[in-house]
Scaffold this motif. Structure first.
Motif, PDB file in Angstrom:
ATOM      1  N   LEU A  77      69.261 -18.180  32.048  1.00 53.63           N
ATOM      2  CA  LEU A  77      70.519 -18.095  31.302  1.00 53.63           C
ATOM      3  C   LEU A  77      71.426 -17.016  31.878  1.00 53.63           C
ATOM      4  O   LEU A  77      70.958 -16.030  32.437  1.00 53.63           O
ATOM      5  N   ASP A  78      72.747 -17.215  31.685  1.00 53.32           N
ATOM      6  CA  ASP A  78      73.677 -16.133  31.981  1.00 53.32           C
ATOM      7  C   ASP A  78      73.950 -15.368  30.688  1.00 53.32           C
ATOM      8  O   ASP A  78      73.375 -15.680  29.632  1.00 53.32           O
ATOM      9  N   LYS A  79      74.815 -14.365  30.740  1.00 51.33           N
ATOM     10  CA  LYS A  79      75.092 -13.516  29.568  1.00 51.33           C
ATOM     11  C   LYS A  79      75.729 -14.285  28.416  1.00 51.33           C
ATOM     12  O   LYS A  79      75.608 -13.899  27.264  1.00 51.33           O
ATOM     13  N   GLN A  80      76.403 -15.385  28.721  1.00 54.40           N
ATOM     14  CA  GLN A  80      77.051 -16.185  27.692  1.00 54.40           C
ATOM     15  C   GLN A  80      76.130 -17.262  27.125  1.00 54.40           C
ATOM     16  O   GLN A  80      76.518 -18.015  26.244  1.00 54.40           O
ATOM     17  N   GLY A  81      74.922 -17.364  27.660  1.00 57.00           N
ATOM     18  CA  GLY A  81      73.968 -18.348  27.162  1.00 57.00           C
ATOM     19  C   GLY A  81      73.984 -19.674  27.906  1.00 57.00           C
ATOM     20  O   GLY A  81      73.269 -20.599  27.538  1.00 57.00           O
ATOM     21  N   THR A  82      74.794 -19.788  28.955  1.00 56.13           N
ATOM     22  CA  THR A  82      74.806 -21.000  29.768  1.00 56.13           C
ATOM     23  C   THR A  82      73.504 -21.065  30.554  1.00 56.13           C
ATOM     24  O   THR A  82      73.081 -20.066  31.145  1.00 56.13           O
ATOM     25  N   SER A  83      72.869 -22.236  30.560  1.00 50.76           N
ATOM     26  CA  SER A  83      71.600 -22.363  31.270  1.00 50.76           C
ATOM     27  C   SER A  83      71.808 -22.966  32.657  1.00 50.76           C
ATOM     28  O   SER A  83      72.698 -23.795  32.866  1.00 50.76           O
ATOM     29  N   GLN A  91      73.935 -13.703  36.911  1.00 53.32           N
ATOM     30  CA  GLN A  91      75.152 -12.891  36.871  1.00 53.32           C
ATOM     31  C   GLN A  91      76.382 -13.726  37.235  1.00 53.32           C
ATOM     32  O   GLN A  91      77.465 -13.506  36.723  1.00 53.32           O
ATOM     33  N   SER A  92      76.184 -14.676  38.127  1.00 55.43           N
ATOM     34  CA  SER A  92      77.234 -15.569  38.583  1.00 55.43           C
ATOM     35  C   SER A  92      76.542 -16.699  39.335  1.00 55.43           C
ATOM     36  O   SER A  92      75.429 -16.525  39.818  1.00 55.43           O
ATOM     37  N   THR A 147      87.838 -11.596  34.943  1.00 54.50           N
ATOM     38  CA  THR A 147      88.696 -10.533  34.425  1.00 54.50           C
ATOM     39  C   THR A 147      88.293  -9.268  35.170  1.00 54.50           C
ATOM     40  O   THR A 147      87.270  -9.244  35.882  1.00 54.50           O
ATOM     41  N   ASP A 162      84.843  -8.422  34.014  1.00 54.62           N
ATOM     42  CA  ASP A 162      83.826  -9.323  34.583  1.00 54.62           C
ATOM     43  C   ASP A 162      83.482  -8.912  36.013  1.00 54.62           C
ATOM     44  O   ASP A 162      82.315  -8.840  36.389  1.00 54.62           O
TER      45      ASP A 162
END
Length: 153
Positions: free
Chosen positions: A50-56, A118-119, A139, A142
């Motif tokens: 997962l990333d920090k936003q919860g996207t897998s 992270q990206s 941003t 980011d």
């Protein structure tokens, strides 16, 4: 008498502008606080991270570990997309990274630190020479967070 100060100034200027023989000093290499794993995104198989936003992201095994850098930082580049993360690698890692990007053009590669994506940029073209620019709709916060995660300031 006025000629003496002019001659002295000319002498000083010529001494200050003399070339120094030798090679340019290589950029210092620093160790990443946390090694960064590069993993190819493989939809439909692999390990889920997962990333920090919860996207897998479904990712394959570690393709390369980046544990040393010569530069990491965020900068504003309006001609590109705005905020970017600039990374430079020492020559041994630059060579391995170049090979990885040649093999993965058109694919996403997840940048993973501490088990968190992270990206996950898409490799647009082979990146040789060790100078990397990570672009996205970052941003300032980011870009600075990603640079910090990669060991920069």
């Amino acid at each position: 008498m006025r000629l003496l100060p002019l001659l002295l100034l000319a002498f000083l200027l010529s001494a200050c502008s003399a070339e120094v023989p030798g090679d340019a000093t290589p950029a210092p290499v620093f160790t990443a606080g946390t090694p960064v794993e590069l993993r190819v995104v493989t939809p439909g198989g692999g390990t889920t991270l997962l990333d920090k936003q919860g996207t897998s992201y479904e990712v394959g095994p570690v393709a390369l570990v980046l544990d040393r850098f010569t530069k990491v930082g965020a900068s504003f580049r309006p001609e590109v997309t705005g905020w970017v993360v600039d990374v430079a690698l020492p020559s041994d890692l630059a060579e391995k990274f170049g090979k990885l990007t040649e093999e993965q053009v058109g694919k996403q590669v997840a940048i993973v630190a501490d088990g968190v994506v992270q990206s996950a940029p898409e490799i647009q073209q082979p990146i040789t020479g060790g100078e990397i620019q990570i672009t996205g709709k970052f941003t300032k916060d980011d870009a600075e967070a990603l640079a910090a995660a990669l060991g920069g300031n």
